[in-house]
Design a protein around this motif. Sequence first.
Motif, short mmCIF file in Angstrom:
data_model
loop_
_atom_site.label_atom_id
_atom_site.label_comp_id
_atom_site.label_asym_id
_atom_site.label_seq_id
_atom_site.Cartn_x
_atom_site.Cartn_y
_atom_site.Cartn_z
N ALA A 105 0.80 -1.38 0.05
CA ALA A 105 0.11 0.11 0.02
C ALA A 105 0.92 1.31 0.26
O ALA A 105 0.53 2.17 -0.75
CB ALA A 105 -0.89 0.23 1.33
N ALA A 106 2.12 1.16 0.82
CA ALA A 106 2.89 2.34 0.77
C ALA A 106 3.66 2.51 -0.47
O ALA A 106 3.65 3.93 -1.18
CB ALA A 106 3.84 2.29 1.95
N LEU A 107 4.19 1.61 -1.14
CA LEU A 107 4.70 1.77 -2.22
C LEU A 107 3.82 2.08 -3.47
O LEU A 107 4.44 2.94 -4.43
CB LEU A 107 5.59 0.54 -2.69
N THR A 108 2.60 1.60 -3.44
CA THR A 108 1.69 1.93 -4.79
C THR A 108 0.75 3.28 -4.45
O THR A 108 0.16 3.82 -5.43
CB THR A 108 0.62 0.79 -4.98
N GLY A 109 0.69 3.58 -3.15
CA GLY A 109 -0.26 4.60 -2.74
C GLY A 109 0.26 5.78 -2.07
O GLY A 109 -0.32 6.96 -2.02
N PHE A 110 1.57 5.81 -1.71
CA PHE A 110 2.02 6.98 -0.85
C PHE A 110 3.31 7.60 -1.56
O PHE A 110 4.25 6.74 -1.56
CB PHE A 110 2.34 6.39 0.37
N ARG A 111 3.14 8.64 -2.21
CA ARG A 111 4.15 9.12 -3.04
C ARG A 111 5.51 9.25 -2.26
O ARG A 111 6.63 8.74 -2.84
CB ARG A 111 3.83 10.49 -3.60
N PRO A 112 5.86 9.52 -1.03
CA PRO A 112 7.15 9.58 -0.56
C PRO A 112 7.87 8.36 -0.55
O PRO A 112 8.93 8.15 -0.66
CB PRO A 112 6.91 10.23 0.73
N ALA A 113 6.86 7.19 -0.32
CA ALA A 113 7.61 5.81 -0.26
C ALA A 113 8.12 5.41 -1.53
O ALA A 113 9.36 4.98 -1.74
CB ALA A 113 6.73 4.87 0.30
N TRP A 114 7.29 5.64 -2.71
CA TRP A 114 7.89 5.52 -3.95
C TRP A 114 8.93 6.31 -4.40
O TRP A 114 10.13 5.74 -5.08
CB TRP A 114 6.65 5.83 -5.04
N ASN A 115 9.07 7.44 -3.94
CA ASN A 115 10.20 8.40 -4.26
C ASN A 115 11.43 7.77 -3.46
O ASN A 115 12.69 7.73 -3.77
CB ASN A 115 10.01 9.79 -3.72
#
Length: 407
Positions: A366-376
């Motif tokens: 959920a963090a990687l797909t929905g939370f931009r700071p985690a993806w960044n």
Amino acid sequence: MSSENSAGGNEMGDEGSAQVWDVVVVGAGPAGASAAYAAAVAGRRVLLLEKAELPRYKTCGGGIIGPSRDALPPGFDLPFKDRINAVTFSLNGKYTRTRRSKSMLFGLINRPEFDAQLVEHAQKAGAELRTGVAVSRVEQHGSAVPDRRTVAVVLQDGETVLARAVVGADGSASRIGAHVGVKLDQVDLGLEAEIPVPETVADDWRGRVLIDWGPIPGSYGWVFPKDDTLTVGVISARGEGAATKRYLEDFIGRLGLAGFEPSVSSGHLTRCRADDSPLSRGRVLVCGDAAGLLEPWTREGISFALRSGRLAGEWAVRISESHDAVDARRQALNYAFAIKAGLGVEMAVGKKMLNVFERKPGLLHAALTGFRPAWNAFARITRGSSSLGELVRTHPMAGRALSRFDG
């Protein structure tokens, strides 16, 4: 095949009878080739021993992230099969989402080609290579050792090669690691298939990888495209062999790839060191898989092999110059400190990430797909502009959250 009796490759020993290399490196993978390069660039007499004939196949996804790229010798031309700027994440085949980046996240290589090129750089720097040579053991005392400054590397055919310092880079089932007393904390089983596909299928994957968080705690799968071949693999804790094999079969079937015949199907154990595992014994250092150095969560090992190999080569040079056991010990401790200060910090954070991931894969997805700071953060780590350790250090909130979920 080069011989250790080549001109200019060695010196006469103290007894005037045996020839002594400054540094002997066992294993010509990324760690060993990096160690041989680092010692040869320093002008030392270096012998690189490899039991296989090169090039040879290795079970490996072949992802080259930023830290790997930054650890390569100057002028190294990466033989990329694809450049990745998109990642599709799924949670055991569900909740699929693709995230894209304007710039390249990482590149994909074939290991036989990459490893052979690294060895060539070591040879150009002055290292001598002998292939088809298996090492039986190393001895630092006894009749095979002419003096206290020398290590005997005993080959399986009975031949003895002498060195002032030895670097063990002979993989995860390392004989040199056994000599040093490497202790392992985590062992995982990776299974992989190289699947040739038609151009239409290959086109669908170009520039994009898939990461699937798997059904077994701590497991995940991947698809890495390389021209007309997809590298499809899964990894999970050892002891789950049947379930891991089933995960790979289900994964391939779910992707619609079951109708294509793999050109290679292989398996490999990855081994992660315990915190108190030694990195040296006497004049012998270990690096890469032989030392159990890899990132515990993703089990990424190439960057750890390249970075630890380079450090091992540099410190092996200092050990080769040491005139007594006390100085050799001091240099070996400095090597261990250099490893722990960099790679050790990343491994500690990776271990926490794995603990969280084993219990809450959905949270991570959920963090990687929905939370931009985690993806960044993911993008910065793969590009090499940051690391797991640095992120936790510079973002106290991330560190606290990780500790809370890990706790």
